[in-house]
Design a protein around this motif. Structure first.
Motif, PDB file in Angstrom:
ATOM      1  N   ASP A 131      -2.205 -13.039  -6.614  1.00  0.00           N
ATOM      2  CA  ASP A 131      -0.986 -13.424  -7.330  1.00  0.00           C
ATOM      3  C   ASP A 131      -0.650 -12.426  -8.427  1.00  0.00           C
ATOM      4  N   ALA A 132      -1.690 -12.038  -9.155  1.00  0.00           N
ATOM      5  CA  ALA A 132      -1.469 -11.067 -10.234  1.00  0.00           C
ATOM      6  C   ALA A 132      -0.996  -9.735  -9.657  1.00  0.00           C
ATOM      7  N   ASP A 133      -1.601  -9.337  -8.541  1.00  0.00           N
ATOM      8  CA  ASP A 133      -1.171  -8.096  -7.881  1.00  0.00           C
ATOM      9  C   ASP A 133       0.311  -8.160  -7.544  1.00  0.00           C
ATOM     10  N   ARG A 134       0.712  -9.307  -7.033  1.00  0.00           N
ATOM     11  CA  ARG A 134       2.118  -9.457  -6.650  1.00  0.00           C
ATOM     12  C   ARG A 134       3.033  -9.368  -7.853  1.00  0.00           C
TER      13      ARG A 134
ATOM     14  N   ARG B  78      16.123 -12.974   2.726  1.00  0.00           N
ATOM     15  CA  ARG B  78      15.518 -12.048   3.687  1.00  0.00           C
ATOM     16  C   ARG B  78      16.196 -10.693   3.662  1.00  0.00           C
ATOM     17  N   LEU B  79      17.277 -10.617   2.897  1.00  0.00           N
ATOM     18  CA  LEU B  79      18.024  -9.376   2.842  1.00  0.00           C
ATOM     19  C   LEU B  79      17.141  -8.231   2.319  1.00  0.00           C
ATOM     20  N   ASP B 161      -1.390  -1.279   5.231  1.00  0.00           N
ATOM     21  CA  ASP B 161      -0.603  -0.324   5.997  1.00  0.00           C
ATOM     22  C   ASP B 161       0.612  -0.952   6.679  1.00  0.00           C
ATOM     23  N   GLY B 162       0.353  -1.839   7.614  1.00  0.00           N
ATOM     24  CA  GLY B 162       1.450  -2.291   8.466  1.00  0.00           C
ATOM     25  C   GLY B 162       2.256  -3.441   7.888  1.00  0.00           C
ATOM     26  N   ASP B 163       1.712  -4.117   6.891  1.00  0.00           N
ATOM     27  CA  ASP B 163       2.308  -5.378   6.469  1.00  0.00           C
ATOM     28  C   ASP B 163       3.218  -5.243   5.258  1.00  0.00           C
ATOM     29  N   ALA B 164       3.842  -4.100   5.111  1.00  0.00           N
ATOM     30  CA  ALA B 164       4.675  -3.856   3.938  1.00  0.00           C
ATOM     31  C   ALA B 164       5.799  -4.892   3.832  1.00  0.00           C
ATOM     32  N   GLU B 165       6.432  -5.149   4.966  1.00  0.00           N
ATOM     33  CA  GLU B 165       7.568  -6.067   4.950  1.00  0.00           C
ATOM     34  C   GLU B 165       7.127  -7.476   4.548  1.00  0.00           C
ATOM     35  N   ALA B 166       6.004  -7.932   5.125  1.00  0.00           N
ATOM     36  CA  ALA B 166       5.498  -9.259   4.790  1.00  0.00           C
ATOM     37  C   ALA B 166       5.098  -9.330   3.324  1.00  0.00           C
ATOM     38  N   GLU B 167       4.450  -8.278   2.871  1.00  0.00           N
ATOM     39  CA  GLU B 167       4.033  -8.238   1.465  1.00  0.00           C
ATOM     40  C   GLU B 167       5.243  -8.329   0.547  1.00  0.00           C
ATOM     41  N   PHE B 168       6.287  -7.613   0.919  1.00  0.00           N
ATOM     42  CA  PHE B 168       7.488  -7.651   0.088  1.00  0.00           C
ATOM     43  C   PHE B 168       8.096  -9.045   0.066  1.00  0.00           C
TER      44      PHE B 168
END
Lengths: 183, 183
Positions: A131-134, B78-79, B161-168
């Motif tokens: 959470d903090a990372d986010r 989601r934009l 690496d691959g999960d940039a979109e999900a992380e965002f």
DNA sequence: ACCCCTTCTTGTCAGTGACAAGATAGCGGC
DNA sequence: GCCGCTATCTTGTCACTGACAAGAAGGGGT
């Protein structure tokens, strides 16, 4: 004084920053820089080795300046505004810092300076879980995005001239972040 | 087919995108491009006038692609993720689009394409006061900042690496924005 | 058959980054 | 007082680049 004034490196850096501010990094040539500083066309190469070396030196200086600025701001919610102010006040530095293709990414001094900046950002957010990372990610992203869009002229119709920092402060309020040390 | 194959412009654009993806925009020369496309060193100049003209064409194409992508996403929340996906999938376009020093800023086609993108962003946020403007600003900033920091390699220690979109998507939840058409 | 326009080529020029080799100055040792 | 030593800066050069000019090749309209 004439041959060895011993200050050439600093002079070259300052001159380069001026040229970058005027014409942008792409339009700056080592030979222009040398001419502006009144030295021979190969003098810059001696001090920085490379054109990329010159930009590396500027990036290092920029990272240190940014870290210094961030270190003086304790309130997390104002950290973003400090970041935006840095981007406008040290536009040339900021410009270079986030163009890794221009400099030597793995320069030891640069890596160290970057780590210090990153640590400061990280330490400003309480907690240490995902959470903090986010929250770090969100705060950094919104400040960096605002600063970058502003610099590239994409916000001209949304933001006035002088009040960028104030405008950002209001924008940043939309972000859900903890206040100053709420313990 | 040999002399006038009529498709050179498209071929040059595609080839240029490939070269940019490999070496970055700075390391691409018109002559490299011509060699890669198998034509003479002055052929690109005919179609784009200028090196900046080449980048202008790429920026226009990028703006249109981005607008198309944004137009298909109705949910405001989601934009941002769409924006980030565009930045990774069309990295070369994205790279050029936000480097105004590389292209002709006042090209009519570019201005039009940019306006369309901007309008789409604006229309995605309900309301029309200063509050709405700030939401646009916040959403755009956080998406753009995330995408930019990601591309410049500044988030390597924070994002996989691959999960940039999900992380965002998770990061963007920290932003206080209205859901899809809550009327 | 002719003209004209678009597309692409060849030839050229100043400017650039990188490198090599040489000149100059300051400094310590003796 | 002089000798070498090293960091600093200069001169000379090379391949490469972007821009421009002039010309050749092709295609379409009349």
């Amino acid at each position: 004084m004439t041959y060895h004034h011993g200050d050439l490196r600093r002079v070259l850096l300052d001159t380069a920053l001026g040229l970058i501010a005027e014409r942008g990094p792409n339009a700056v040539s080592l030979r222009d820089l040398a001419r502006a500083a009144g030295v021979s066309h190969a003098a810059p190469a001696h001090h920085f080795g490379d054109k990329a070396g010159l930009f590396t030196a500027i990036a290092v200086q920029g990272q240190r300046l940014l870290a210094d600025a961030l270190a003086e701001e304790l309130d997390l919610r104002r950290l973003g505004a400090t970041y935006v102010r840095f981007a406008t006040e040290h536009a040339s530095h900021f410009e270079i810092m986030f163009r890794p293709d221009l400099y030597h990414r793995d320069d030891p001094e640069l890596v160290a300076a970057k780590a210090r900046t990153s640590d400061l950002l990280r330490a400003a957010i309480p907690g240490d879980g995902r959470d903090a990372d986010r929250r770090v990610l969100a705060a950094w992203s919104i400040a960096h995005g605002f600063a970058t869009l502003l610099r590239s002229g994409n916000l001209d119709h949304l933001v006035g001239d002088g009040d960028a920092e104030a405008e950002f402060a209001e924008v940043a309020e939309l972000l859900d972040l903890p206040g100053p040390t709420p313990t």
